[in-house]
Structure formats: C-alpha cells, structure tokens
Design a protein around this motif. Structure first.
Motif, short mmCIF file in Angstrom:
data_model
loop_
_atom_site.label_atom_id
_atom_site.label_comp_id
_atom_site.label_asym_id
_atom_site.label_seq_id
_atom_site.Cartn_x
_atom_site.Cartn_y
_atom_site.Cartn_z
N ILE A 90 84.19 -22.22 -15.08
CA ILE A 90 84.78 -21.94 -13.76
C ILE A 90 85.27 -23.23 -13.11
O ILE A 90 86.36 -23.27 -12.52
N PHE A 91 84.50 -24.30 -13.23
CA PHE A 91 84.94 -25.59 -12.65
C PHE A 91 86.27 -26.02 -13.25
O PHE A 91 87.14 -26.57 -12.55
N SER A 92 86.46 -25.80 -14.56
CA SER A 92 87.70 -26.21 -15.23
C SER A 92 88.91 -25.42 -14.72
O SER A 92 90.04 -25.87 -14.86
N LEU A 93 88.65 -24.25 -14.15
CA LEU A 93 89.74 -23.41 -13.68
C LEU A 93 90.05 -23.61 -12.20
O LEU A 93 90.91 -22.92 -11.65
N GLU A 94 89.37 -24.54 -11.57
CA GLU A 94 89.57 -24.73 -10.14
C GLU A 94 90.73 -25.68 -9.82
O GLU A 94 90.83 -26.20 -8.73
N ASN A 95 91.58 -25.92 -10.82
CA ASN A 95 92.84 -26.62 -10.58
C ASN A 95 93.90 -26.01 -11.49
O ASN A 95 93.59 -25.42 -12.53
N VAL A 96 95.15 -26.14 -11.11
CA VAL A 96 96.22 -25.45 -11.84
C VAL A 96 96.41 -26.01 -13.24
O VAL A 96 96.80 -25.27 -14.16
N ASN A 97 96.13 -27.30 -13.45
CA ASN A 97 96.22 -27.84 -14.80
C ASN A 97 95.21 -27.18 -15.73
O ASN A 97 95.53 -26.81 -16.86
N GLY A 98 93.98 -27.03 -15.25
CA GLY A 98 92.95 -26.41 -16.06
C GLY A 98 93.32 -25.00 -16.48
O GLY A 98 93.12 -24.60 -17.63
N ARG A 99 93.89 -24.25 -15.56
CA ARG A 99 94.30 -22.88 -15.88
C ARG A 99 95.48 -22.86 -16.84
O ARG A 99 95.56 -22.04 -17.74
N MET A 100 96.42 -23.78 -16.63
CA MET A 100 97.58 -23.86 -17.52
C MET A 100 97.13 -24.20 -18.94
O MET A 100 97.60 -23.62 -19.91
N PHE A 101 96.20 -25.15 -19.07
CA PHE A 101 95.68 -25.52 -20.39
C PHE A 101 95.02 -24.32 -21.06
O PHE A 101 95.24 -24.05 -22.25
N SER A 102 94.20 -23.59 -20.31
CA SER A 102 93.43 -22.49 -20.88
C SER A 102 94.33 -21.38 -21.41
O SER A 102 94.20 -20.95 -22.56
N ILE A 103 95.25 -20.91 -20.58
CA ILE A 103 96.09 -19.78 -21.01
C ILE A 103 97.10 -20.21 -22.06
O ILE A 103 97.43 -19.46 -22.98
N GLY A 104 97.60 -21.44 -21.96
CA GLY A 104 98.57 -21.91 -22.94
C GLY A 104 97.96 -22.06 -24.33
O GLY A 104 98.54 -21.61 -25.33
N LYS A 105 96.79 -22.67 -24.40
CA LYS A 105 96.13 -22.87 -25.69
C LYS A 105 95.75 -21.53 -26.32
O LYS A 105 95.91 -21.34 -27.54
N ASN A 106 95.26 -20.60 -25.52
CA ASN A 106 94.87 -19.29 -26.06
C ASN A 106 96.05 -18.53 -26.65
O ASN A 106 95.95 -17.95 -27.73
N ILE A 107 97.16 -18.54 -25.94
CA ILE A 107 98.34 -17.84 -26.46
C ILE A 107 98.86 -18.53 -27.71
O ILE A 107 99.25 -17.89 -28.69
N LEU A 108 98.87 -19.85 -27.70
CA LEU A 108 99.41 -20.60 -28.83
C LEU A 108 98.59 -20.39 -30.10
O LEU A 108 99.15 -20.14 -31.17
N LEU A 109 97.27 -20.50 -29.99
CA LEU A 109 96.42 -20.47 -31.17
C LEU A 109 95.86 -19.08 -31.50
O LEU A 109 95.56 -18.80 -32.66
N LEU A 110 95.70 -18.23 -30.48
CA LEU A 110 95.10 -16.91 -30.71
C LEU A 110 96.08 -15.77 -30.48
O LEU A 110 95.79 -14.62 -30.83
N ASN A 111 97.21 -16.09 -29.86
CA ASN A 111 98.21 -15.09 -29.47
C ASN A 111 97.62 -14.03 -28.54
O ASN A 111 98.04 -12.87 -28.54
N LYS A 112 96.64 -14.44 -27.76
CA LYS A 112 96.09 -13.58 -26.72
C LYS A 112 95.44 -14.47 -25.68
O LYS A 112 95.16 -15.65 -25.94
N VAL A 113 95.20 -13.94 -24.53
CA VAL A 113 94.59 -14.72 -23.46
C VAL A 113 93.46 -13.93 -22.85
O VAL A 113 93.56 -12.71 -22.66
N TYR A 114 92.36 -14.62 -22.60
CA TYR A 114 91.20 -13.99 -21.97
C TYR A 114 91.23 -14.26 -20.47
O TYR A 114 91.47 -15.38 -20.03
N THR A 115 90.96 -13.24 -19.70
CA THR A 115 90.81 -13.43 -18.26
C THR A 115 89.48 -14.13 -18.01
O THR A 115 88.58 -14.10 -18.86
#
Length: 416
Positions: free
Chosen positions: A344-369
C-alpha cells in the motif's frame, strides 16, 4: 479504476485514473532487457536506455532536461533483466508535453557516434562503481551463478569489452527487433483525460515494427556454484542463493511472506539471530526475486572477515530450524501485515502505481487491483508456507558468493 486497452496501432495501454491528485506519471515500457541479449552485445539494452537521453533530431540532451524542467517534471529510466522503462512524472496539466518528450526520445534519438563514445565511458565508470560496491557486486554474481547457462544470468550493464562492440548498426538492429509495437506497454497513473491520452499516443508510434519474433527460454538444470573474490576491503560480503519461483507461480505470495519471515524486516529470524543475538552483521536480509520464467531466493550478510564461517553457520541454523519447526501463526500474520503495508505504501504515489500496473501488463498481460493483491496475501495458509519452505531449506542446494580479504572454500563451509 484501472483500464486496460489496445490502441489502434497495436500497443497496449493501461491507465489508472486518480482524480483527486494533481500529478500524473507516464511510462513507456519495453519487454526487452538483458535476457534478450547475446554475449556479443551484452549491455545493449542498458546502453540504449542511456542514449535515449543524449539527444534527438529535435532536441539536444540539454534541451531534453530543460524541457522536462519547464513542465515541472521528473524524468528517469531503468533497465532490468526482462524490461526497460522510460517515464516522466509531471503536473497533470502538462501530460501532453510529457508524452511528446517521451515520444520524441523514443522515436527520434540520434545515437550520435561522438555521444556514444562518451556514454560508453560513462557506463564503464558505472561498472567500476558497482565493482567498488561489494554488496552490489555480490548480488550480481549470485544471480549469475543461480542462473548459470540461462538468459537470466546475463549482466544488465554488460562489460567494457561488450560495450566496445556496440555500434549504431547494432543499436538499430536491436531496436527494430525488440522495440516493436506488440512488445510495448504505455502505463499512466494520476489525473488525466482518457480520450486525450489515447490520442496522444495512438498514431505517434506507428513507425515501429509491428511484431517481435517469438522467443522461448528453456532453463537448464540448476547446479550449485561458488565464487570467492579476494579484495582489500574492510568487510566481507556474503550471498547464498538458489532457484525460486516465477512471477506467475501460484506460490508467489507464499514465498514472499516466507521471505519476510526469514529476512525481510527487523523482526525477521535472520536479523534477530545474525545481528541482534550473535552480533555478526550490521546488514543481513533475504530477498525473493521473480521473473517471468524463473526466480531466485537470496540471503545476504556483511560481516567481519573473521566471522564469515560463523555467519554461514548462523544462516544454516535458521534454515534448519525452519525445516524442523516451520513458522508460527503469529509470524505469518505479522508478515501479512508487513507485506500489505509495504504494498500500500508503494501505491501512495503515482509513480508507484504506474510501475505496478505497467509491469503487470507487460510481463503477465493482466493487472491486479489493490483489493486482489491484498486478497492474494491474506489467502496464504500455514500449509502453503510449509509447502514453499521446502524450496529454501535444503542447504546443499545453495550457491555461494564471498567478496572479502580471505579466500575460503565456500562449498565446504556451506555443505558441511
């Protein structure tokens, strides 16, 4: 809300709108890293990342920096074993300018020969910096040993020798093969207009080749390896590692929690035993790193030169106790709270959220909420922890790295 779509040009776009913030993070991810390189062009992914900041047909390197400053932005990039990311965080009102700068770097970089030679010297200094940081060096070496004979063993930064062989032609060839539209994800988080974002990117990257040639990686069988580097330094740096889990393995969260219990916090077993009880190390921890095709578990300790064997014995002791007694329900619950907190701490800035969703789509082709991720952590049971413990408790399977003043037989000490 997270929206995942494919633009008309074939590039995947993932967006998370956060209307209450005044900033936005825009990232262009490429599924290309050291795993895609050969021995001859080792380090080219990382070198290209550097060169994209060195000037385009429209901007000098200085102008890129100045134009980012003019929009109140922060620009950066990083290269990993499987992916490269270029990103800008800026004011929400300047998203169009941020996107234009990134696209210009991405599509119009000059790769000037003079600038390339200067940047090769810069990267060589970066290599020296890593070698002068024994902790970083030890982590790089243990990764090479654990994945020996496989693409994941390749160095991200390359070597002075491989850098010399990188040319304009080899860069253009690599870009044409790896920077393809089906191999790219645009990730955006913050305050923005979805329609505007689609229009900003949809037609701007059409000149890229449409598809990356299919690749397959077959992991060779793992065998423990050992390496000792003798250096005149003040402290010995020890790593013990073995194969772990891929990012999409159903046991991923169980291993993440077990890692937290073993060496992920100040209350962890390794920290309490090696540092607090025995006083052998200032820094001691474990880490579980996962990639799309495999992963590894690694234990690190920085100790006095004459305490290396004692530290290894302490680590072996904790692995033995884990195998004999498992973990307690209290330890598991504490680890869950810590993992949830860190996430949750990692998601408290827009960079953290961008990293999370971008990496998930790139490597897993899906994103977790966030809700799904929290549920994945919460659903891990004591039985799951017991099962995944079997992956890391066999001391005989550990590879070992030591950087210090004294040369010791790592295989003998670890396996005895």
């Amino acid at each position: 809300m997270i929206i995942n779509k494919t633009l008309n040009c074939g590039i995947r776009l993932v967006m998370e709108e956060i209307p209450y913030v005044k900033s936005v993070s825009v990232g262009i991810w490429v599924k290309a890293g050291s795993v895609d390189e050969t021995d001859k062009n080792s380090g080219i992914s990382h070198f290209i990342e550097h060169m994209l900041f060195k000037g385009t047909d429209n901007r000098s390197a200085k102008q890129i920096a100045e134009d980012v400053d003019k929009i109140g932005g922060q620009i950066n990039a990083f290269t990993g074993k499987e992916a490269t990311c270029y990103y800008i965080k800026t004011l929400a009102t300047n998203i169009d300018k941020a996107a234009e700068i990134l696209i210009d770097m991405f599509m119009n970089s000059k790769f000037d020969k003079i600038e390339m030679e200067k940047e090769k010297r810069v990267v060589c200094e970066e290599i020296k910096m890593i070698e002068d940081s024994p902790e970083d060096d030890a982590h790089d070496i243990i990764s090479e040993l654990v994945f020996k004979g496989n693409p994941l063993a390749k160095s991200i930064i390359g070597t002075p020798s491989s850098l010399k062989g990188i040319t304009q032609n080899s860069i253009k060839r690599y870009l044409s093969e790896e920077y393809t539209r089906d191999n790219i994800v645009i990730s955006i988080s913050g305050s923005f207009d979805q329609k505007q974002v689609c229009e900003l990117f949809d037609s701007k990257l059409m000149k890229l080749n449409p598809e990356k040639a299919a690749k397959s990686y077959e992991l060779t069988q793992y065998q423990p390896s050992y390496k000792v580097k003798v250096k005149d330094i003040e402290q010995s740096h020890l790593c013990m590692g073995l194969r772990g889990l891929s990012i999409d393995d159903e046991r991923y969260y169980a291993l993440a929690l077990l890692n937290n219990i073993m060496g992920g916090s100040m209350s962890s077993r390794l920290f309490q035993n090696i540092r607090e009880e025995k006083g052998l190390a200032y820094s001691v921890y474990s880490m579980a790193s996962s990639f799309s095709i495999s992963g590894y578990f690694n234990i690190y300790a920085g100790v006095s030169h004459d305490k290396v064997k004692d530290a290894i014995l302490g680590i072996k002791e904790e692995l033995r106790l884990l195998k004999q007694n498992g973990v307690t329900a209290e330890e598991l619950q504490t680890a869950k709270e810590q993992l949830k907190g860190n996430y949750i701490f990692s998601l408290e800035n827009v960079n953290g959220r961008m990293f999370s969703i971008g990496k998930n789509i790139l490597l897993l082709n899906k994103v977790y909420t966030p809700e799904e991720t929290i549920q994945n952590i919460e659903s891990v049971t004591m039985e799951d922890i017991k099962a995944v413990s079997e992956l890391i408790t066999d001391v005989a399977k550990y590879s070992g790295v030591l950087i210090g003043r004294n040369k010791i037989d790592m295989k003998k000490v670890i396996q005895s």
